[in-house]
Design a protein around this motif. Structure first.
Motif, mmCIF file in Angstrom:
data_model
loop_
_atom_site.group_PDB
_atom_site.id
_atom_site.type_symbol
_atom_site.label_atom_id
_atom_site.label_comp_id
_atom_site.label_asym_id
_atom_site.label_seq_id
_atom_site.Cartn_x
_atom_site.Cartn_y
_atom_site.Cartn_z
ATOM 1 N N ASN A 31 0.815 -1.217 0.000
ATOM 2 C CA ASN A 31 0.000 0.000 0.000
ATOM 3 C C ASN A 31 0.848 1.266 0.000
ATOM 4 O O ASN A 31 0.407 2.307 -0.492
ATOM 5 N N ILE A 32 2.054 1.175 0.526
ATOM 6 C CA ILE A 32 2.931 2.351 0.552
ATOM 7 C C ILE A 32 3.238 2.802 -0.868
ATOM 8 O O ILE A 32 3.253 4.007 -1.167
ATOM 9 N N GLN A 33 3.481 1.849 -1.777
ATOM 10 C CA GLN A 33 3.757 2.202 -3.165
ATOM 11 C C GLN A 33 2.578 2.936 -3.795
ATOM 12 O O GLN A 33 2.762 3.924 -4.517
ATOM 13 N N PHE A 34 1.375 2.461 -3.509
ATOM 14 C CA PHE A 34 0.179 3.116 -4.066
ATOM 15 C C PHE A 34 0.046 4.540 -3.540
ATOM 16 O O PHE A 34 -0.185 5.479 -4.311
ATOM 17 N N VAL A 35 0.198 4.725 -2.237
ATOM 18 C CA VAL A 35 0.056 6.059 -1.648
ATOM 19 C C VAL A 35 1.133 6.995 -2.180
ATOM 20 O O VAL A 35 0.855 8.146 -2.546
ATOM 21 N N LEU A 36 2.378 6.527 -2.252
ATOM 22 C CA LEU A 36 3.457 7.362 -2.766
ATOM 23 C C LEU A 36 3.219 7.738 -4.227
ATOM 24 O O LEU A 36 3.522 8.854 -4.654
ATOM 25 N N THR A 37 2.660 6.813 -4.997
ATOM 26 C CA THR A 37 2.396 7.095 -6.406
ATOM 27 C C THR A 37 1.296 8.132 -6.568
ATOM 28 O O THR A 37 1.405 9.052 -7.390
ATOM 29 N N THR A 38 0.233 7.992 -5.795
ATOM 30 C CA THR A 38 -0.849 8.979 -5.884
ATOM 31 C C THR A 38 -0.398 10.343 -5.360
ATOM 32 O O THR A 38 -0.761 11.381 -5.925
ATOM 33 N N VAL A 39 0.394 10.346 -4.299
ATOM 34 C CA VAL A 39 0.942 11.602 -3.789
ATOM 35 C C VAL A 39 1.868 12.226 -4.823
ATOM 36 O O VAL A 39 1.803 13.431 -5.105
ATOM 37 N N GLY A 40 2.737 11.406 -5.426
ATOM 38 C CA GLY A 40 3.664 11.919 -6.424
ATOM 39 C C GLY A 40 2.962 12.502 -7.631
ATOM 40 O O GLY A 40 3.408 13.500 -8.201
ATOM 41 N N TYR A 41 1.834 11.878 -8.020
ATOM 42 C CA TYR A 41 1.088 12.398 -9.157
ATOM 43 C C TYR A 41 0.368 13.701 -8.799
ATOM 44 O O TYR A 41 0.363 14.656 -9.580
ATOM 45 N N ALA A 42 -0.235 13.745 -7.613
ATOM 46 C CA ALA A 42 -0.999 14.934 -7.212
ATOM 47 C C ALA A 42 -0.078 16.121 -6.926
ATOM 48 O O ALA A 42 -0.403 17.262 -7.270
ATOM 49 N N VAL A 43 1.053 15.855 -6.297
ATOM 50 C CA VAL A 43 2.003 16.928 -5.973
ATOM 51 C C VAL A 43 2.927 17.129 -7.165
ATOM 52 O O VAL A 43 3.799 16.312 -7.440
ATOM 53 N N ASP A 44 2.726 18.216 -7.891
ATOM 54 C CA ASP A 44 3.538 18.441 -9.086
ATOM 55 C C ASP A 44 4.045 19.870 -9.112
ATOM 56 O O ASP A 44 4.048 20.571 -8.101
ATOM 57 N N LEU A 45 4.468 20.307 -10.276
ATOM 58 C CA LEU A 45 5.084 21.620 -10.399
ATOM 59 C C LEU A 45 4.124 22.758 -10.086
ATOM 60 O O LEU A 45 4.549 23.843 -9.682
ATOM 61 N N SER A 46 2.819 22.537 -10.281
ATOM 62 C CA SER A 46 1.860 23.616 -9.996
ATOM 63 C C SER A 46 1.824 23.961 -8.517
ATOM 64 O O SER A 46 1.477 25.076 -8.142
#
Length: 534
Positions: A31-46
């Motif tokens: 589950n850590i991989q899933f959370v990190l992936t969703t966080v990484g996608y949501a947190v971006d340059l904007s």
């Protein structure tokens, strides 16, 4: 005849006994991989360049009131809905509608199309970061003087070479350094995506966590600079009277919906690789909290340096600050260049931008990849199907990105950035919420959620899905259309006003994805027999 109830088991039973009605599908390793992936996608340059600018422009700390209001009652319920859809039906953004409401499959097609088009220009930003990163490995940062062979007559920088272009009618030649860095970006994306979530899940351990370490280091250095306190105070000082302006609330809604990344099909894609009984509500809240914290945290980092630049140049902060790429590729590097050990701070900053950009780029292209793979399920049996399909998507996206790395490529970039996922993405999210709540049916959807996480969604979620979210999204879509202004771009020659046909091209790009929804509805009604209600 009515369909038989799916024999879902007790949550304590094994995953295999539950998914009898689903084709085999890989899962996240944990589950850590899933959370990190969703966080990484949501947190971006904007989060770095758009939120801080909007916050100070729209009332400072007062902007957080409409921001968190639209977050709690709008973006968060939509985000939770998308996670539930993907996890329950275990398929991507296109195939999911075959199981729910086939008439609305155009929503999934539009989501994949927008994610693909955004990849044309978003990955060019990552190439800019590579350009600055490699340029930072020098004893004297090249943008600190005006006597380089790449400077224009007005001392503008040489990354874009915009001085050699007169506008859309004269885009110039390919800037070969940017083309190579863009190629490098797509090569990295290929090797991060070609094995699916098994490869992506390992990469995000670095790309999703490293930016926070770097931002913390940059903040510690920033707050020690003279004028930093004034900059942070300017960022947070509330101007309550600004809340009377509708534009402030619209800006807040647009920012949070775009920042979370709903509507691109990526959250549906990522959650479809979850195990059936994963607590997606918890994951949703965690991602939302981290995303909002990052926006505020990065604002403190940026404005500590803007306060320093304001004091150093004897200009007001609102004269120093700017919106978009200019904030992180012009103003911030100028501030870093004045510090002792400027090379070290520049390398840190641009490496952070790379990490923020790459994990968001993973998610952007994973959506069309999963969508196509689910539609061509019979071909999945072929060896190397995933690798070949990834290569086709990557190569084609790179070719479409080439116009953005011409000497006048920033003019093309601005069109895509404005129209590829502007009004269209909010419209798609609106269609998605209406299709699930009013056509698939809120009672059925709530029953699905209860089977997964063991509890029925509360009244708060149900009211938001049924009424609040559609209302907010209708207001944002209508406002974005009404308040549209013809395109302009500030260049070294002054303000460039786009020709009329450029605005038409932009709206054609936006309408292409929006028309997929009603277009597919008409197609299904004409193709299928039976009454409209059937």
């Amino acid at each position: 005849p009515p369909e038989k109830d799916i024999p879902f088991k007790d949550p304590s039973r094994s995953q295999e006994s539950i998914d009898l009605n689903h084709p085999p599908r890989e899962n996240w390793s944990n589950n850590i991989q899933f959370v990190l992936t969703t966080v990484g996608y949501a947190v971006d340059l904007s989060n770095v360049w758009r939120f801080p600018f909007l916050c100070y422009k729209n009332g400072g700390g007062a902007f957080l009131i409409p921001y968190f209001t639209t977050l709690i009652f709008g973006a968060m319920p939509v985000f939770f809905m998308e996670m539930c859809l993907g996890q329950f039906h275990r398929c991507g953004p296109t195939a999911i509608w075959d199981k729910m409401s086939p008439m609305f499959k155009g929503i999934g097609m539009a989501s994949c199309f927008m994610s693909y088009v955004v990849g044309f220009y978003y990955n060019v930003i990552i190439a800019w970061s590579f350009f600055y990163l490699f340029a930072s490995f020098t004893t004297k940062l090249p943008w600190t003087t005006c006597f380089n062979n790449f400077n224009s007559d007005n001392c503008w920088r040489g990354m874009l070479e915009l001085q050699h272009s007169q506008g859309l009618d004269d885009l110039g030649v390919v800037k070969w350094q940017l083309a190579l860095y863009t190629l490098l970006t797509f090569i990295l994306l290929y090797f991060c995506l070609w094995k699916g979530v098994k490869s992506t899940g390992k990469v995000v351990y670095v790309t999703a966590t490293l930016p926070y370490l770097i931002m913390t280091i940059l903040l510690i250095r920033g707050v020690l600079l003279p004028g930093a306190g004034e900059g942070i105070r300017y960022f947070f000082t509330p101007k309550i009277d600004s809340l009377q302006r509708p534009k402030v609330w619209i800006d807040a809604a647009v920012q949070i919906f775009f920042s979370i990344g709903t509507g691109f099909g990526t959250h549906i894609t990522f959650s479809s690789y979850n195990k059936f009984h994963s607590n997606c509500k918890r994951d949703c809240i965690v991602t939302i909290a981290v995303n909002s914290f990052t926006s505020i945290f990065s604002g403190m980092v940026i404005f500590s340096y803007l306060g320093y630049m304001s004091l150093r140049t004897q200009k007001d902060i609102d004269k120093v600050a700017t919106e978009g790429p200019g904030l992180v590729f012009v103003v911030y590097p100028e501030a870093i260049a004045t510090l002792p050990g400027s090379m070290f701070w520049a390398v840190l900053f641009f490496f952070m931008l790379l990490a923020l950009g790459l994990d968001s780029a993973f998610g952007g292209l994973e959506s069309p990849l999963t969508g196509i793979r689910d539609e061509l399920s019979e071909l999945q049996k072929c060896r190397y199907f995933r690798e070949v399909m990834t290569l086709i998507i990557i190569v084609s996206a790179f070719l479409f990105a080439i116009p953005c790395v011409l000497q006048g490529g920033i003019y093309v970039f601005t069109i895509l950035d404005t129209f590829a996922a502007g009004t269209s993405i909010v419209f798609i999210v609106l269609c998605e919420v209406v299709a699930v709540s009013w056509f698939y049916g809120l009672p059925q959807f709530c029953a699905d959620v209860e089977k997964m996480i063991g509890e029925k969604p509360s009244l708060f979620w149900r009211v938001c899905w049924k009424f609040v979210c559609p209302f907010l999204l209708i207001v944002v879509v209508a406002s974005s259309i009404i308040s549209y202004q013809p395109l302009t771009y500030r260049s070294s020659q002054g303000i460039y006003t786009y020709p009329y046909y450029a605005n038409i091209i932009g709206w054609c790009i936006a309408c292409t994805s929006m028309f997929m929804v009603p277009g597919y509805i008409v197609y299904r009604l004409l193709r299928n027999t039976g009454s409209c209600s059937q």
